[in-house]
Design a protein around this motif. Structure first.
Motif, PDB file in Angstrom:
ATOM      1  N   HIS A  99       0.840  -1.211   0.000  1.00 40.73           N
ATOM      2  CA  HIS A  99       0.000   0.000   0.000  1.00 40.73           C
ATOM      3  C   HIS A  99       0.874   1.260   0.000  1.00 40.73           C
ATOM      4  CE1 HIS A  99      -3.012   2.919   0.976  1.00 40.73           C
ATOM      5  NE2 HIS A  99      -2.641   3.051   2.228  1.00 40.73           N
ATOM      6  N   HIS A 154     -10.262   5.591   5.260  1.00 42.28           N
ATOM      7  CA  HIS A 154      -9.010   5.277   4.565  1.00 42.28           C
ATOM      8  C   HIS A 154      -9.239   5.216   3.051  1.00 42.28           C
ATOM      9  CE1 HIS A 154      -5.165   2.609   4.280  1.00 42.28           C
ATOM     10  NE2 HIS A 154      -4.898   3.872   4.076  1.00 42.28           N
ATOM     11  N   HIS A 158      -7.725   7.967  -0.009  1.00 41.17           N
ATOM     12  CA  HIS A 158      -6.945   7.556  -1.173  1.00 41.17           C
ATOM     13  C   HIS A 158      -7.723   7.659  -2.487  1.00 41.17           C
ATOM     14  CE1 HIS A 158      -3.257   6.249   0.773  1.00 41.17           C
ATOM     15  NE2 HIS A 158      -4.001   5.824   1.773  1.00 41.17           N
ATOM     16  N   HIS A 175      -2.933  11.885   6.824  1.00 42.32           N
ATOM     17  CA  HIS A 175      -2.617  10.565   6.253  1.00 42.32           C
ATOM     18  C   HIS A 175      -1.753  10.706   4.998  1.00 42.32           C
ATOM     19  CE1 HIS A 175      -2.841   6.276   5.983  1.00 42.32           C
ATOM     20  NE2 HIS A 175      -3.250   6.338   4.730  1.00 42.32           N
ATOM     21  N   HIS A 179       2.047   9.139   4.069  1.00 38.06           N
ATOM     22  CA  HIS A 179       2.455   8.459   2.833  1.00 38.06           C
ATOM     23  C   HIS A 179       3.524   9.227   2.058  1.00 38.06           C
ATOM     24  CE1 HIS A 179      -0.056   4.892   2.327  1.00 38.06           C
ATOM     25  NE2 HIS A 179      -1.045   5.549   2.909  1.00 38.06           N
TER      26      HIS A 179
HETATM   27 ZN   LIG Z   1      -3.055   4.777   3.407  1.00 32.57          ZN
END
Ligand SMILES: [Zn+2]
Ligand SMILES: [Zn+2]
Length: 222
Positions: A99, A154, A158, A175, A179
């Protein structure tokens, strides 16, 4: 050729309805929705409501920031270890590395189904063994609702959906910092209380751009 701004416009028009439709096209959200429905139906049939029913879900929700943080730090970012010929590299850690390697792949956003099955079995065992049936089922219902909120948040972060409100923008940014800025910070997903308490919610500019945010420092990301 794609005209400049086309992608930005497409993102602007990707609404919550489309996001929800895409969300329920995946296995984990369907399983969790089914479990939520079944637990709710079972709880209604069982009856015998009391004020004590509020306690279990309240504890689950109160613990959630720390549950999320701990699982992310200890399990999802677990670095493979070799003990003699044995290599310890749990499925969820491998999938989480995948991920990080490709944050735009929607399939990799969700809890892997074998891990979800184990988690649900564990939650059911604890809730139903530790509490009277009615209270246990209500607590399990609360845990499934928290799980659904986690997967939805989540997924949405994304997806192409762009934040329109301050609270969601704050969660979205944190978040994305995890990343794309530095994977050693911003471990919460739905809520960042644990990050604030445990010192993993720095100002974005206070931490360096991490060269290992996509690999988590493990060469053979699967
Ligand atoms: Zn994530
Ligand atoms: Zn991570």
């Amino acid at each position: 050729m794609e005209r400049p701004g086309t992608r930005a416009r497409a993102a602007d028009t990707f609404g919550l309805g489309e996001a929800a439709k895409a969300f329920f096209g995946h296995g984990s959200p369907r399983v969790i929705a089914g479990l939520l429905g079944a637990a709710l139906a079972g709880r209604i049939v069982l009856g015998g409501w009391s004020w004590w029913d509020l306690l279990g879900p309240a504890v689950v929700v109160a613990l959630q920031p720390f549950t999320e943080w701990t699982i992310h730090v200890l399990l999802l970012h677990f670095r493979p270890k070799a003990i003699g010929p044995l290599r310890i590299d749990p499925l969820v850690a491998r999938k989480h590395r995948a991920h990080h390697a490709d944050p735009r792949d929607p399939v990799l956003v969700f809890i892997p189904l074998p891990a979800l099955a184990a988690l649900v079995a564990g939650l059911a065992a604890v809730c139903l063994a530790a509490l009277p049936l009615e209270r246990g089922l209500t607590t399990l219902l609360g845990a499934f609702a928290v799980l659904a909120a986690y997967e939805w948040t989540h997924y949405l972060i994304h997806s192409s959906y762009r934040p329109r409100h301050a609270l969601y923008r704050y969660v979205w940014r944190a978040h994305r910092n995890h990343h794309f800025r530095n994977e050693h910070y911003w471990f919460g997903v739905t809520v960042h209380l644990a990050d604030h308490v445990l010192g993993t919610f720095p100002d974005k500019t206070a931490v360096p751009l991490s060269p290992t945010a996509r690999t988590l420092g493990v060469a053979d990301a699967a």
